[in-house]
Design a protein around this motif. Structure first.
Motif, PDB file in Angstrom:
ATOM      1  N   VAL A  23       0.842  -1.203   0.000  1.00 60.18           N
ATOM      2  CA  VAL A  23       0.000   0.000   0.000  1.00 60.18           C
ATOM      3  C   VAL A  23       0.878   1.255   0.000  1.00 60.18           C
ATOM      4  O   VAL A  23       0.643   2.206  -0.755  1.00 60.18           O
ATOM      5  CB  VAL A  23      -0.945  -0.009   1.220  1.00 60.18           C
ATOM      6  CG1 VAL A  23      -1.659   1.327   1.367  1.00 60.18           C
ATOM      7  CG2 VAL A  23      -1.954  -1.155   1.091  1.00 60.18           C
ATOM      8  N   SER A 127     -11.738  -1.685   5.786  1.00 60.44           N
ATOM      9  CA  SER A 127     -12.313  -2.780   6.570  1.00 60.44           C
ATOM     10  C   SER A 127     -12.485  -2.345   8.015  1.00 60.44           C
ATOM     11  O   SER A 127     -11.991  -1.309   8.434  1.00 60.44           O
ATOM     12  CB  SER A 127     -11.387  -4.004   6.505  1.00 60.44           C
ATOM     13  OG  SER A 127     -10.200  -3.718   7.232  1.00 60.44           O
ATOM     14  N   PHE A 130      -8.739  -3.973   9.896  1.00 57.80           N
ATOM     15  CA  PHE A 130      -7.351  -3.807   9.463  1.00 57.80           C
ATOM     16  C   PHE A 130      -7.099  -2.360   9.007  1.00 57.80           C
ATOM     17  O   PHE A 130      -6.832  -2.102   7.838  1.00 57.80           O
ATOM     18  CB  PHE A 130      -7.031  -4.811   8.346  1.00 57.80           C
ATOM     19  CG  PHE A 130      -5.549  -5.038   8.107  1.00 57.80           C
ATOM     20  CD1 PHE A 130      -4.564  -4.345   8.815  1.00 57.80           C
ATOM     21  CD2 PHE A 130      -5.127  -5.956   7.159  1.00 57.80           C
ATOM     22  CE1 PHE A 130      -3.220  -4.552   8.582  1.00 57.80           C
ATOM     23  CE2 PHE A 130      -3.775  -6.186   6.924  1.00 57.80           C
ATOM     24  CZ  PHE A 130      -2.828  -5.472   7.635  1.00 57.80           C
ATOM     25  N   ARG A 133      -3.671  -1.447   7.263  1.00 56.99           N
ATOM     26  CA  ARG A 133      -3.578  -1.527   5.802  1.00 56.99           C
ATOM     27  C   ARG A 133      -4.410  -0.458   5.094  1.00 56.99           C
ATOM     28  O   ARG A 133      -3.955   0.142   4.122  1.00 56.99           O
ATOM     29  CB  ARG A 133      -4.071  -2.918   5.367  1.00 56.99           C
ATOM     30  CG  ARG A 133      -4.018  -3.189   3.871  1.00 56.99           C
ATOM     31  CD  ARG A 133      -4.784  -4.474   3.513  1.00 56.99           C
ATOM     32  NE  ARG A 133      -6.210  -4.325   3.778  1.00 56.99           N
ATOM     33  CZ  ARG A 133      -7.090  -5.324   3.811  1.00 56.99           C
ATOM     34  NH1 ARG A 133      -6.684  -6.569   3.601  1.00 56.99           N
ATOM     35  NH2 ARG A 133      -8.367  -5.093   4.058  1.00 56.99           N
ATOM     36  N   ASP A 134      -5.630  -0.241   5.588  1.00 58.24           N
ATOM     37  CA  ASP A 134      -6.619   0.521   4.812  1.00 58.24           C
ATOM     38  C   ASP A 134      -6.616   2.016   5.107  1.00 58.24           C
ATOM     39  O   ASP A 134      -7.078   2.814   4.291  1.00 58.24           O
ATOM     40  CB  ASP A 134      -8.027  -0.035   5.100  1.00 58.24           C
ATOM     41  CG  ASP A 134      -8.124  -1.531   4.809  1.00 58.24           C
ATOM     42  OD1 ASP A 134      -7.349  -2.021   3.971  1.00 58.24           O
ATOM     43  OD2 ASP A 134      -8.971  -2.201   5.435  1.00 58.24           O
TER      44      ASP A 134
END
Lengths: 263, 263, 263
Positions: A23, A127, A130, A133-134
């Motif tokens: 990412v 999400s 998480f 990550r997002d």
């Protein structure tokens, strides 16, 4: 050349750390990324806070530190970014940055906090489980790439702080605390070595054992000997030469170290 | 594009490795850094020496290899940098580089050693317990950035060497030694596979078990079978197909492997 | 700025991963390399396949994914490279790429496979036991540096596929399966959360315990509570809040999760 660091309790077996790098590089391809630790004990915010605070001063100005130890992911806890001195920090607002905040305050550095509310700098789908990550990884990558802090959300002034251990003054010296166990089994404490001026006149008591005086380094005693010395952060450390003080003593974070200073 | 490698016994949980990357990038921002291992058994200089020696030949010329397995940190042991062939090495002078030195001598490569005494290439404050961060990492970064070896301190010619295991010739073959256990549980030995010309006529005995002949690869026997083969470094390896030979045999570094060669 | 990822069962203690980075940077010095996992259980192709499939969609187009879980190294199994959608993949032809292949097919992406037979893109000496270093790493580096897939060997159309777990429809709901245990002890399953439309009316049964309903996130229940929720990939996950569901239940990959949907 933007630099990012990562500190999490994700472990290294599932790909959770690697996916954050994907990412980040998708947004800021020239970023250098250093892993500080991904073996913070699950949900142990204080342990993660110490790992980050000890390592971050050794990174160049402008480094972006992404830290995710986040038991409250998906609840009302705020996502946060901050400029503390000349470094940036991104993660959940749960106290993870307390030691860095306190250190910056002691040095009189700048402190700016924003509540991450601008979805333009997140992945399109976020999400519930998480945010590393997002939400946090994309925000950190945008910061590293030059997006101003103020773009990410409104300023706030009340970041969550957690209580940090501090040594208590006693009649005969200090009650200090074990703050952690490193991978060698050395015990870190919250007592600055500078508090002990006459180092030969000090006695440490913990878990039924005594250690007399401060040595200069591990190699000045025989293997197996229990010693006290100044650690690489300037705090008192209890170590077993070429062995594990934690195993020898059955010690863990939170244990009290009585420090007795004689005449 | 400078390349550095890191080999330590620091573990990955405390941020000790990450902080060295911060120091390196502060001095040499364009450096690529590869972790070889940070799970060398604490203070096990020989194990660290083998990890480094097996991996370093596969890096490009000019690579700087930083290795810190350093039970003597903060004592009189010298900090060292070296040019061995077309690679650079930085770390404590305690024998950690012996296998690379011997390999370079066998190939007739150049060998130059310096005692690190020039504090201009260190961090301003050097702790007694973490030379990896305060002395070796900055020196390695300066080397990677082009500082000449001779700038770092005076030349020396007597680096510490440690005894390395070597197989002994016997009437019926060799007595070889287990030199390590990899993460699959395969046993590496000190016997070059090239010493066994007629591979079907050889019998290995260790820890009460026998293995007959050399196979080409793991997949040529049934799962669970104990096999001997040439490892990826050209040495004889004892393995259990899809299993752990170390567990099956209770083997560890130092165990003797009898090698019997029949007519 | 070429990006590579690495997924293996090599562990981190022996230098096997670091040496692949040396090979890659010798061929493609500008490559960024992200470790996805090196703690895949030894020879567990399915586990490695899931780690890779979950992480790879978050990397930029053009990323080269090198994956080596390779019990058949040195036998007749083919070495493989592929273009699946807009990413590249390199590794043994043993089913490791099955979930990515299936996902690419579902999206209608391009699928091209080649049998790696052109030694021009390998190291000069290829061992029998370490194709990760000698064959797959150099091929991946050449792909990252721009060598066309077709240069590497002849096209093939029959890559090995392994059976993947899928939930089975029952009279009262589904029989799902635990597909893995992450480092928090959370249990991933093969049941898409989208299969459960009315989330309050669902009951999960596994290993003698029951979990009722789906929660939004971990923080919505008390520590220790067993909960079901949608994981960050959109699949149903069974978790113990701030604890390990795997430990609590003694669960492992392959266990059946009965999913009962009421009126």
């Amino acid at each position: 050349m933007p630099i990012l660091t990562l500190t999490t309790d994700f472990g290294l077996k599932d790909g959770f750390v690697g996916v954050m790098k994907g990412v980040i590089w998708g947004i800021c391809p020239e970023a250098r990324i250093a892993d500080l630790s991904h073996s913070v004990a699950p949900q142990n915010v204080l342990e993660g806070a110490f790992v980050l605070a000890r390592a971050c001063p050794f990174f160049p100005p402008g480094t972006v530190h992404l830290a995710v130890v986040d038991p409250g992911v998906g609840t009302e806890r705020r996502p946060l970014a901050a400029r503390l001195g000349d470094h940036f920090f991104v993660g959940p607002d749960n106290g993870l940055f307390t030691p860095v905040i306190e250190a910056t305050e002691r040095k009189g550095g700048a402190l700016d906090f924003v509540h991450l509310t601008n979805p333009r700098y997140w992945l399109p789908d976020v999400s519930r489980t998480f945010h590393g990550r997002d939400l946090f990884a994309p925000v950190a990558a945008h910061l590293a790439g030059g997006v101003p802090l103020a773009e990410l959300g409104p300023a706030i002034t009340d970041p969550v702080r957690i209580p940090l251990p501090h040594p208590e003054k006693t009649a005969s010296g200090w009650n200090a605390h074990v703050t952690g166990v490193d991978s060698f089994g050395n015990l870190t404490t919250d007592l600055p070595a500078s508090a002990l001026e006459r180092r030969e006149r000090v006695l440490f008591r913990l878990l039924g054992r005594e250690v007399r005086g401060l040595v200069d380094s591990y190699g000045h005693e025989q293997p197996g000997a229990l010693v006290a010395l100044a650690d690489s952060q300037g705090f008192v450390e209890i170590a077993a030469v070429n062995g594990s003080a934690a195993q020898l003593l059955g010690a863990q974070a939170g244990d009290v170290v009585e420090v007795l200073i004689s005449g």
